[in-house]
Scaffold this motif. Structure first.
Motif, mmCIF file in Angstrom:
data_model
loop_
_atom_site.group_PDB
_atom_site.id
_atom_site.type_symbol
_atom_site.label_atom_id
_atom_site.label_comp_id
_atom_site.label_asym_id
_atom_site.label_seq_id
_atom_site.Cartn_x
_atom_site.Cartn_y
_atom_site.Cartn_z
ATOM 1 N N SER A 156 37.407 43.114 35.879
ATOM 2 C CA SER A 156 36.800 42.079 36.723
ATOM 3 C C SER A 156 37.816 41.503 37.713
ATOM 4 O O SER A 156 37.476 41.215 38.866
ATOM 5 N N MET A 157 39.081 41.364 37.295
ATOM 6 C CA MET A 157 40.113 40.893 38.215
ATOM 7 C C MET A 157 40.347 41.904 39.338
ATOM 8 O O MET A 157 40.488 41.530 40.505
ATOM 9 N N GLU A 197 37.516 41.566 41.806
ATOM 10 C CA GLU A 197 37.660 40.386 42.656
ATOM 11 C C GLU A 197 38.762 40.579 43.697
ATOM 12 O O GLU A 197 38.633 40.132 44.835
ATOM 13 N N ILE A 251 38.463 42.105 31.326
ATOM 14 C CA ILE A 251 39.099 41.092 32.180
ATOM 15 C C ILE A 251 39.871 41.777 33.300
ATOM 16 O O ILE A 251 39.781 41.375 34.470
ATOM 17 N N MET A 273 39.378 37.015 45.469
ATOM 18 C CA MET A 273 40.595 36.419 44.954
ATOM 19 C C MET A 273 41.771 37.026 45.703
ATOM 20 O O MET A 273 41.745 38.197 46.056
#
Length: 95
Positions: free
Chosen positions: A82-83, A86, A79, A92
């Motif tokens: 992937s953050m 982004e 996680i 993001m």
């Protein structure tokens, strides 16, 4: 060899004295040996069956807990990766 179930069942030649006792009873010049009569005098302290089973259960539980923690850590790392991806690609934004 006699098998003792508890400490009460052992005599002075118990497992605690094993190495010393074997060395003391060995005879010979080049090839050391212990007579059959002396070997039959040895006793070994072997745990009764419920104790090893309880230890095995605890070890399996610890292993399962360790695997669950490792899976949670891997998921958290995925996680976070992937953050970060982004954020770096601009998909993001932090406000």
């Amino acid at each position: 060899m006699r098998v003792a179930q508890t400490a009460k069942d052992t005599n002075s030649r118990s497992l605690a004295w094993g190495h010393t006792l074997v060395r003391e009873t060995m005879a010979g010049t080049n090839v050391k040996h212990t007579s059959l009569d002396e070997q039959l005098e040895f006793s070994a302290l072997i745990p009764v069956l419920p104790e090893p089973r309880a230890i095995t259960t605890v070890l399996f539980d610890i292993d399962a807990g360790s695997a669950a923690i490792a899976a949670c850590l891997a998921k958290t790392q995925a996680i976070a990766q992937s953050m970060m991806h982004e954020l770096l690609t601009g998909k993001m934004r932090l406000l």
